[in-house]
Design an enzyme around this catalytic site. Structure first.
Site, short mmCIF file in Angstrom:
data_model
loop_
_atom_site.label_atom_id
_atom_site.label_comp_id
_atom_site.label_asym_id
_atom_site.label_seq_id
_atom_site.Cartn_x
_atom_site.Cartn_y
_atom_site.Cartn_z
N SER A 213 97.83 52.06 14.95
CA SER A 213 96.87 52.88 15.68
C SER A 213 97.62 53.82 16.60
O SER A 213 98.69 53.47 17.12
CB SER A 213 95.92 52.01 16.51
N TYR B 203 95.11 46.03 23.48
CA TYR B 203 95.05 46.48 22.09
C TYR B 203 96.23 47.39 21.77
O TYR B 203 96.90 47.23 20.74
CB TYR B 203 93.74 47.22 21.86
N THR C 200 93.57 43.11 3.73
CA THR C 200 92.95 42.22 4.71
C THR C 200 91.94 43.02 5.53
O THR C 200 92.11 44.21 5.78
CB THR C 200 94.00 41.58 5.63
N SER D 109 84.62 45.90 5.59
CA SER D 109 83.90 46.94 6.34
C SER D 109 84.88 47.95 6.90
O SER D 109 86.11 47.74 6.86
CB SER D 109 83.08 46.32 7.48
N GLY D 110 84.34 49.04 7.44
CA GLY D 110 85.15 50.02 8.16
C GLY D 110 86.29 50.59 7.36
O GLY D 110 86.15 50.90 6.17
N GLY E 120 88.93 43.79 4.57
CA GLY E 120 88.46 44.80 3.63
C GLY E 120 86.96 44.87 3.43
O GLY E 120 86.50 45.61 2.55
#
Length: 246
Positions: free
Chosen positions: A136, A149, A11, A15-16, A13
């Site tokens: 993260s 976040y 998911t 970019s980045g 997918g």
């Protein structure tokens, strides 16, 4: 760590980090499906990736769109061997300026969206399948303006620890991969005109003396998805050059 004829859903997918992860799986012969909210970017990503790659436009914050996506994948592929739950978003809103709309957007994608992405994939996954959720280091060190976040990423860690008990005996593994700062265009866009100065600070914090490159996160995802990590379950792997360990 071979993925020939394996069906891999990634998911976010187009970019980045998601795109870099897709590149790594394509290089290992996987049949890759990428998702994203914008069809033009998906079409461009499919063209750039080559290999056995397809795209399904999906907003993961919408359970209805997720259901349609899984119906399509079931009809075309019949199964999912690897799920990389990468799609996510963040907004810089310091305490005192946090908005209800911003709060809802980030939680709707990062927590609700990831929850229903995983739940929807499970009926298509069998023994030996693997789920890698992209977290993260903000879950433990969010920095100023990133509390919401960071909270969403901390929520994912708690969920993974519960989910592995919920699906005990299924043969499906779930792990969390938590990158630190990675040098991507999206990071530089967020940082704006001060990008290089902030990246220099990140470089200093890393025990390797630099921030990550997107393909390195892809290699870590590949490991957690592969049989090379067959006895790793419910773990959180920090890929941040050691910054979170000191």
């Amino acid at each position: 760590m071979q993925f020939k004829n394996k069906v891999v859903l990634i998911t976010g997918g187009s970019s980045g980090l998601g795109f870099a992860i897709a590149e790594v799986f394509v290089s290992q012969g996987a049949d890759v499906i990428i998702t994203g909210r914008r069809q033009p970017q998906l079409d461009e990503a499919v063209s750039r990736l080559g290999g056995n790659v397809s795209a399904v436009r999906t907003d993961i914050s919408s359970p209805a769109e997720l259901a349609d996506m899984y119906t399509h994948i079931s009809a075309v592929h019949g199964r999912i061997d690897v799920l990389i739950a990468n799609a996510g978003m963040g907004e810089v809103e310091p305490l005192g300026a946090i908005t209800e709309a911003g709060f809802d957007r980030v939680f709707a994608t990062n927590v609700k969206g990831t929850t229903f992405t995983v739940q929807g994939a499970l009926p298509l996954m069998g023994e030996g399948s693997s789920i890698v959720i992209i977290g993260s280091t903000s879950s433990i060190n969010p920095g100023p303006g990133m509390s919401v976040y960071g909270a969403t990423k901390a929520a994912l860690r708690a969920m993974v620890r519960s989910w592995i008990l919920d699906i005990k005996g299924s043969g499906v593994r779930i792990n969390l991969l938590s990158p630190g700062p990675v040098d991507t265009p999206s990071l530089r866009d967020v940082l704006g005109e001060n990008a290089q100065q902030v990246i220099d600070v990140f470089n200093e914090k890393s025990t390797l003396g630099r921030i990550g490159q997107a393909h390195e996160i892809g290699q870590a995802a590949l490991f957690l998805a592969s049989d090379a990590s067959s006895y790793i379950n419910g773990a959180e792997l920090f890929a941040d050059g050691g910054a979170s360990q000191v």
